[in-house]
Design a protein around this motif. Structure first.
Motif, PDB file in Angstrom:
ATOM      1  N   ASN A  43      -1.091   3.914   9.688  1.00 45.86           N
ATOM      2  CA  ASN A  43      -2.160   2.126   9.530  1.00 45.86           C
ATOM      3  C   ASN A  43      -1.729   1.216   8.335  1.00 45.86           C
ATOM      4  OD1 ASN A  43      -1.799   3.593   7.070  1.00 45.86           O
ATOM      5  ND2 ASN A  43      -3.477   4.868   7.092  1.00 45.86           N
ATOM      6  N   GLY A  44      -0.073   0.879   8.529  1.00 45.33           N
ATOM      7  CA  GLY A  44       0.682   0.206   7.245  1.00 45.33           C
ATOM      8  C   GLY A  44      -0.075   1.032   6.013  1.00 45.33           C
ATOM      9  N   GLN A  45      -0.508   1.535   5.376  1.00 46.06           N
ATOM     10  CA  GLN A  45      -0.206   0.973   3.682  1.00 46.06           C
ATOM     11  C   GLN A  45       0.785   2.089   3.730  1.00 46.06           C
ATOM     12  OE1 GLN A  45      -4.424   3.253   2.983  1.00 46.06           O
ATOM     13  NE2 GLN A  45      -5.047   2.577   4.690  1.00 46.06           N
ATOM     14  N   ARG A  46       0.693   1.312   2.295  1.00 44.93           N
ATOM     15  CA  ARG A  46       1.735   2.105   1.396  1.00 44.93           C
ATOM     16  C   ARG A  46       1.342   2.915   0.598  1.00 44.93           C
ATOM     17  NH1 ARG A  46       6.085  -2.253   0.550  1.00 44.93           N
ATOM     18  NH2 ARG A  46       6.647  -2.946   2.812  1.00 44.93           N
ATOM     19  N   PHE A  47       1.631   4.352   0.315  1.00 46.79           N
ATOM     20  CA  PHE A  47       2.343   4.705  -1.194  1.00 46.79           C
ATOM     21  C   PHE A  47       2.822   4.982  -1.764  1.00 46.79           C
ATOM     22  CE2 PHE A  47       3.227   7.870   2.564  1.00 46.79           C
ATOM     23  CZ  PHE A  47       3.488   8.980   2.233  1.00 46.79           C
ATOM     24  N   LEU A  61       3.027  14.346  -5.990  1.00 46.73           N
ATOM     25  CA  LEU A  61       1.753  13.467  -6.916  1.00 46.73           C
ATOM     26  C   LEU A  61       2.194  12.285  -5.556  1.00 46.73           C
ATOM     27  CD1 LEU A  61      -0.850  12.754  -8.614  1.00 46.73           C
ATOM     28  CD2 LEU A  61       1.035  12.079 -10.170  1.00 46.73           C
ATOM     29  N   ASN A  62       0.822  11.833  -4.574  1.00 47.81           N
ATOM     30  CA  ASN A  62       0.974  10.875  -3.764  1.00 47.81           C
ATOM     31  C   ASN A  62      -0.353   9.808  -4.095  1.00 47.81           C
ATOM     32  OD1 ASN A  62       2.575  12.171  -2.372  1.00 47.81           O
ATOM     33  ND2 ASN A  62       0.852  13.273  -1.480  1.00 47.81           N
ATOM     34  N   SER A  63       0.159   9.091  -4.205  1.00 47.50           N
ATOM     35  CA  SER A  63      -1.402   7.720  -4.507  1.00 47.50           C
ATOM     36  C   SER A  63      -1.190   5.921  -3.761  1.00 47.50           C
ATOM     37  CB  SER A  63      -1.542   6.747  -5.875  1.00 47.50           C
ATOM     38  OG  SER A  63      -2.120   6.550  -7.023  1.00 47.50           O
ATOM     39  N   TYR A  64      -1.951   6.052  -2.506  1.00 52.06           N
ATOM     40  CA  TYR A  64      -2.131   4.555  -2.067  1.00 52.06           C
ATOM     41  C   TYR A  64      -2.652   3.531  -2.701  1.00 52.06           C
ATOM     42  CZ  TYR A  64      -1.464   7.413   2.289  1.00 52.06           C
ATOM     43  OH  TYR A  64      -0.766   8.667   3.375  1.00 52.06           O
ATOM     44  N   LEU A  65      -1.505   2.750  -2.536  1.00 52.03           N
ATOM     45  CA  LEU A  65      -1.295   1.287  -2.911  1.00 52.03           C
ATOM     46  C   LEU A  65      -2.955   0.997  -2.997  1.00 52.03           C
ATOM     47  CD1 LEU A  65       2.017   0.404  -2.982  1.00 52.03           C
ATOM     48  CD2 LEU A  65       1.231   1.857  -5.115  1.00 52.03           C
ATOM     49  N   ALA A  66      -3.683   0.961  -2.069  1.00 49.07           N
ATOM     50  CA  ALA A  66      -4.818  -0.782  -1.748  1.00 49.07           C
ATOM     51  C   ALA A  66      -5.716   0.258  -2.298  1.00 49.07           C
ATOM     52  CB  ALA A  66      -4.481   0.026  -0.195  1.00 49.07           C
ATOM     53  N   CYS A 164       6.639   2.249  -9.257  1.00 47.57           N
ATOM     54  CA  CYS A 164       5.951   2.135  -8.072  1.00 47.57           C
ATOM     55  C   CYS A 164       4.598   1.576  -7.993  1.00 47.57           C
ATOM     56  CB  CYS A 164       7.014   3.038  -6.765  1.00 47.57           C
ATOM     57  SG  CYS A 164       6.253   3.174  -5.746  1.00 47.57           S
ATOM     58  N   LEU A 165       3.682   2.347  -8.697  1.00 47.52           N
ATOM     59  CA  LEU A 165       2.494   2.065  -8.612  1.00 47.52           C
ATOM     60  C   LEU A 165       1.904   0.860  -9.301  1.00 47.52           C
ATOM     61  CD1 LEU A 165       1.283   5.244 -10.036  1.00 47.52           C
ATOM     62  CD2 LEU A 165       1.034   4.816  -7.585  1.00 47.52           C
ATOM     63  N   ARG A 166       2.632  -0.423  -9.911  1.00 48.81           N
ATOM     64  CA  ARG A 166       2.901  -1.459 -10.838  1.00 48.81           C
ATOM     65  C   ARG A 166       3.212  -1.673  -9.416  1.00 48.81           C
ATOM     66  NH1 ARG A 166       4.314   1.590 -15.114  1.00 48.81           N
ATOM     67  NH2 ARG A 166       6.225   0.665 -14.958  1.00 48.81           N
TER      68      ARG A 166
END
Length: 168
Positions: A43-47, A61-66, A164-166
């Motif tokens: 789906n092209g989403q980054r995490f 520990l995973n976190s999707y950016l969108a 990375c999250l920022r």
């Protein structure tokens, strides 16, 4: 460097909930831990991911950016556990406060346990414990050890995970 592989991403709240192929965009290693930026090829989403290095099971520990969908995953491809609701614990040997355990009510997917992190306070608590402890055990509901993880390098890996999250 771009590394292509496959990862099971389960138990999340958003549309990204499925086994996925991904591409690693950037990665950082610190002791027994890695942090990385990935792109979901479906789906092209980054995490961003923070994960233990080495053997199975793997703690992630995973976190999707969108959308900020954030979850813990304890994954072992050799597991064939019952699917459904599950309670498991993470027990930390902290450097200054002694042992601390947190109980999580999540989901079993057969080869993984997941827990959705819905509150920022829980996210901050987990990162603090990972940064200020020497080891972490994952325990099933009867107290049996599922895995023990060294937290060597985890504090640095938590910092690069947050960088990375920022990058949103």
């Amino acid at each position: 460097m771009r590394i292509v592989g496959a990862i099971a991403i389960w138990g999340c709240l958003a549309s990204s909930c499925h086994a996925a192929n991904f591409t690693q965009i950037k990665g950082w290693q610190s002791g027994a831990w890695n942090s990385a930026l990935f792109e979901n090829n479906s789906n092209g989403q980054r995490f961003c991911a923070l994960e233990s290095e080495g053997r199975s099971p793997v703690f992630r520990l995973n976190s999707y950016l969108a959308d900020g969908d954030t979850f813990i995953e304890l994954f072992d491809p050799n597991w064939s556990k019952m699917e459904g609701a599950v309670t498991f614990s993470l027990a930390f040997d902290t450097m200054d406060r002694g042992p601390i355990s947190i109980e999580l009510r999540g989901r079993s997917w057969g080869d993984s346990y997941t827990y959705d992190i819905l509150e920022k306070a829980n996210f901050d608590l987990l990162q603090g414990l990972l940064s200020a402890s020497t080891s972490m055990q994952a325990l099933n509901s009867n107290g049996a050890t599922l895995a023990t993880f060294s937290l060597d390098g985890a504090a640095t890996a938590v910092r690069t995970f947050n960088e990375c999250l920022r990058s949103r």
